[in-house]
Design an enzyme around this catalytic site. Structure first.
Site, PDB file in Angstrom:
ATOM      1  N   GLY A 150       7.392 -25.033  23.107  1.00  8.70           N
ATOM      2  CA  GLY A 150       8.783 -24.580  23.089  1.00  8.70           C
ATOM      3  C   GLY A 150       8.976 -23.697  21.871  1.00  8.70           C
TER       4      GLY A 150
ATOM      5  N   ARG B  79      10.113 -21.797  16.363  1.00 10.90           N
ATOM      6  CA  ARG B  79      10.682 -20.996  15.273  1.00 10.90           C
ATOM      7  C   ARG B  79      11.333 -19.730  15.839  1.00 10.90           C
ATOM      8  NH1 ARG B  79       6.020 -17.833  11.921  1.00 10.90           N
ATOM      9  NH2 ARG B  79       4.497 -17.576  13.559  1.00 10.90           N
TER      10      ARG B  79
ATOM     11  N   ASP C 189       8.153 -25.612   9.966  1.00  9.73           N
ATOM     12  CA  ASP C 189       9.371 -25.301   9.206  1.00  9.73           C
ATOM     13  C   ASP C 189      10.286 -24.289   9.907  1.00  9.73           C
ATOM     14  OD1 ASP C 189       7.926 -23.009   8.950  1.00  9.73           O
ATOM     15  OD2 ASP C 189       7.705 -23.089   6.771  1.00  9.73           O
ATOM     16  N   GLY C 190       9.842 -23.779  11.033  1.00 10.36           N
ATOM     17  CA  GLY C 190      10.673 -22.843  11.794  1.00 10.36           C
ATOM     18  C   GLY C 190      10.779 -21.459  11.173  1.00 10.36           C
TER      19      GLY C 190
ATOM     20  N   ASP D  97       0.597 -20.109  26.654  1.00 13.37           N
ATOM     21  CA  ASP D  97       1.988 -19.910  26.206  1.00 13.37           C
ATOM     22  C   ASP D  97       2.197 -18.508  25.636  1.00 13.37           C
ATOM     23  OD1 ASP D  97       0.220 -21.481  24.378  1.00 13.37           O
ATOM     24  OD2 ASP D  97       1.706 -20.849  22.905  1.00 13.37           O
TER      25      ASP D  97
HETATM   26  P1  AMP Z   1       2.078 -19.176  18.391  1.00 17.72           P
HETATM   27  O1  AMP Z   1       0.676 -19.464  17.943  1.00 17.72           O
HETATM   28  O2  AMP Z   1       2.829 -18.252  17.472  1.00 17.72           O
HETATM   29  O3  AMP Z   1       2.130 -18.738  19.787  1.00 17.72           O
HETATM   30  O4  AMP Z   1       2.867 -20.553  18.282  1.00 17.72           O
HETATM   31  C1  AMP Z   1       2.543 -21.691  19.040  1.00 17.72           C
HETATM   32  C2  AMP Z   1       3.666 -22.669  18.998  1.00 17.72           C
HETATM   33  O5  AMP Z   1       3.878 -23.129  17.662  1.00 17.72           O
HETATM   34  C3  AMP Z   1       5.009 -22.133  19.473  1.00 17.72           C
HETATM   35  O6  AMP Z   1       5.630 -23.155  20.170  1.00 17.72           O
HETATM   36  C4  AMP Z   1       5.713 -21.811  18.190  1.00 17.72           C
HETATM   37  O7  AMP Z   1       7.122 -21.837  18.347  1.00 17.72           O
HETATM   38  C5  AMP Z   1       5.225 -22.919  17.280  1.00 17.72           C
HETATM   39  N1  AMP Z   1       5.286 -22.529  15.864  1.00 17.72           N
HETATM   40  C6  AMP Z   1       4.549 -21.592  15.242  1.00 17.72           C
HETATM   41  N2  AMP Z   1       4.856 -21.511  13.938  1.00 17.72           N
HETATM   42  C7  AMP Z   1       5.836 -22.424  13.699  1.00 17.72           C
HETATM   43  C8  AMP Z   1       6.592 -22.828  12.555  1.00 17.72           C
HETATM   44  N3  AMP Z   1       6.406 -22.271  11.373  1.00 17.72           N
HETATM   45  N4  AMP Z   1       7.508 -23.798  12.729  1.00 17.72           N
HETATM   46  C9  AMP Z   1       7.706 -24.360  13.914  1.00 17.72           C
HETATM   47  N5  AMP Z   1       7.018 -24.036  15.030  1.00 17.72           N
HETATM   48  C10 AMP Z   1       6.105 -23.077  14.948  1.00 17.72           C
HETATM   49 MG    MG Z   2       3.435 -17.907  20.943  1.00 19.22          MG
END
Ligand code: AMP
Ligand code: MG
Length: 468
Positions: free
Chosen positions: A79, A82, A114-115, A241
């Site tokens: 989901g 961030r 941390d979002g 995703d």
């Molecule tokens: P990504 O590798 O950018 O596709 O991220 C994979 C998942 O991790 C997604 O659900 C992102 O929303 C979550 N995510 C990535 N970085 C953060 C963060 N700093 N805080 C919270 N969720 C994160």
């Molecule tokens: Mg992603």
């Protein structure tokens, strides 16, 4: 009004998203604003722009979208951890775009994160998205970067930022995985109808609509990866995703462009086994499409066995379709306009590239304009012979110039630009890079430096990162 919002995702099943009120940002400042994109999308400017773009002033109810995903082969509930969907903006021509904030704080899907997003990684994403769009590859677009005045703890403490990302939608293969695993068949039908209505209107009246939908998505995603191959782009984290259902390239985290041609090239620090290397992008796409096919089993046919058979029949066409599109694209890169099968000379050419590890981008330019680059491989007997062979069937300059970029963002130059911003607060190098890639197919004066690859040793050590 800055945006012309008309939100539809929020009308879907409440389990598919969470309403989130973003945390207020103190003194948000717009660091970069993409005025060209604003104009293209009929987004109006006003005095409240920074407040609106950081989520302080809301024009509609923001939501974080739920999705799942296979990350490096393992299924996980995810989901927007961030990110927030600020709203769906409609242009004057009636085109719908998601306006998403990335780095806007925690949501119910943050899973301990941390979002936040660092300014370095959002500058990187901004630049890649511009480069990809200018290379004419359907990709997410970046509207702005906002400084949040917050600190973000990564390997070191960095400044925080929010990227305003624009896409036709953020629906992913992972969204289908989420819906399929968490909802009833009726809900899956409703959701699939929503996606077809939004992105695949052309198949609305098909008898076997959901099967056709699968095939259409497969075709679009094949086109996407073929386009990556055309310019030497390595996405780096092809988790399900991060696979958009509409074929838009997005999530420019650990991505990078390949300089020296080596099909095994990968830069991502966490991709230990090269799962997402340049050459594996094809196989991983098939793997991801198979996960996607699984989500549709309940709605293709009332009998699951029949569904699987029908989906498999389409998946079996993947290889042939991919190869056909690959060789068609390579024919254009080599300026071959003749009808016919030129696969063996194309393979011979890429084998030469691999053996000599020449710069992928520059070799095609060298074929258009000989003696432009001082790489001794280009004066080798083998290359001269290959060139002669190619000239007998192709090397049509007009065709080649349209598909072979003169400039790609070179990894070391992106790093230099980001580091200049972090150390001197200056966007001079960054803006120069942006200018160069504004039209990567057009020659610019005094720009040879932007065609210079790093030393091969640099590339071998170069690492990119996720979630920064
Ligand atoms: P990504 O590798 O950018 O596709 O991220 C994979 C998942 O991790 C997604 O659900 C992102 O929303 C979550 N995510 C990535 N970085 C953060 C963060 N700093 N805080 C919270 N969720 C994160
Ligand atoms: Mg992603």
């Amino acid at each position: 009004m800055v945006f012309n919002f008309n939100n539809t995702y929020i009308k879907l099943n409440k389990n598919f998203y969470s309403e989130v009120t973003p945390k207020k940002i103190k003194n948000p400042k717009i660091l970069i604003l993409n005025k060209k994109l604003m104009k293209k999308l009929d987004i109006e400017n006003n005095n409240d722009l920074a407040e609106i773009l950081c989520g302080n002033k809301l024009l509609s109810k923001p939501i974080a979208q739920a999705y799942a995903g296979h990350q490096f082969g393992n299924f996980t509930m995810l989901g927007d951890g961030r990110a927030l969907l600020l709203g769906e903006h409609i242009t004057k021509k009636g085109i719908r775009y998601d306006i998403q904030l990335k780095g806007s704080g925690i949501t119910p899907y943050s899973r301990g994160g941390d979002g936040k997003a660092t300014i370095s990684s959002m500058l990187r994403e901004y630049l890649y998205s511009c480069a990809m769009n200018n290379l004419k590859i359907k990709s997410s677009q970046s509207l702005a970067i906002i400084l949040t005045n917050e600190k973000v703890l990564r390997e070191k403490i960095e400044n925080g930022s929010i990227l305003v990302r624009v896409m036709e939608s953020h629906i992913r293969i992972g969204t289908f995985e989420y819906v399929s695993y968490s909802s009833s068949k009726e809900e899956l039908v409703k959701f699939t109808d929503y996606v077809i209505e939004r992105h695949y209107k052309n198949i609305l009246n098909y008898e076997e609509k959901y099967l056709k939908f699968f095939e259409e998505v497969m075709d679009k995603l094949i086109d996407m990866v073929i386009e990556w191959t055309r310019v030497g782009f390595i996405h780096g984290v092809m988790n399900t995703d991060n696979m958009n259902i509409n074929g838009e390239t997005f999530d420019f985290g650990p991505c990078a462009f390949m300089n020296y041609y080596d099909p095994n090239t990968k830069f991502s620090s966490i991709d230990a086994y090269g799962r997402y290397s340049f050459k594996n992008q094809k196989n991983i796409l098939l793997w991801n499409l198979t996960r996607f096919a699984e989500t549709l089993i309940p709605i293709i046919d009332s009998d699951n066995k029949n569904s699987i058979e029908k989906l498999n029949k389409i998946l079996k066409k993947f290889n042939e379709k991919y190869n056909e599109k690959y060789y068609k694209m390579m024919k254009l890169k080599l300026g071959i306009k003749k009808e016919g099968n030129f696969n063996s000379i194309i393979d011979k050419f890429t084998t030469w590239l691999e053996k000599n590890k020449t710069d992928y981008t520059n070799t095609f330019i060298e074929l258009i304009n000989p003696t432009l680059f001082a790489d001794k491989s280009y004066s080798s007997k083998e290359f001269i012979e290959l060139k002669k062979e190619l000239s007998e069937i192709g090397l049509d300059k007009d065709i080649m110039k349209k598909v072979n970029p003169l400039y790609i963002p070179r990894n070391y130059q992106i790093e230099e630009a980001i580091s200049e911003y972090n150390s001197k607060n200056s966007l001079e190098k960054f803006n120069k890079l942006l200018k160069i890639i504004e039209n990567p197919y057009l020659k610019k004066p005094n720009s040879k430096i932007y065609q210079t690859p790093p030393l091969i040793e640099y590339d071998l050590k170069y690492k990119t990162f996720c979630n920064t």
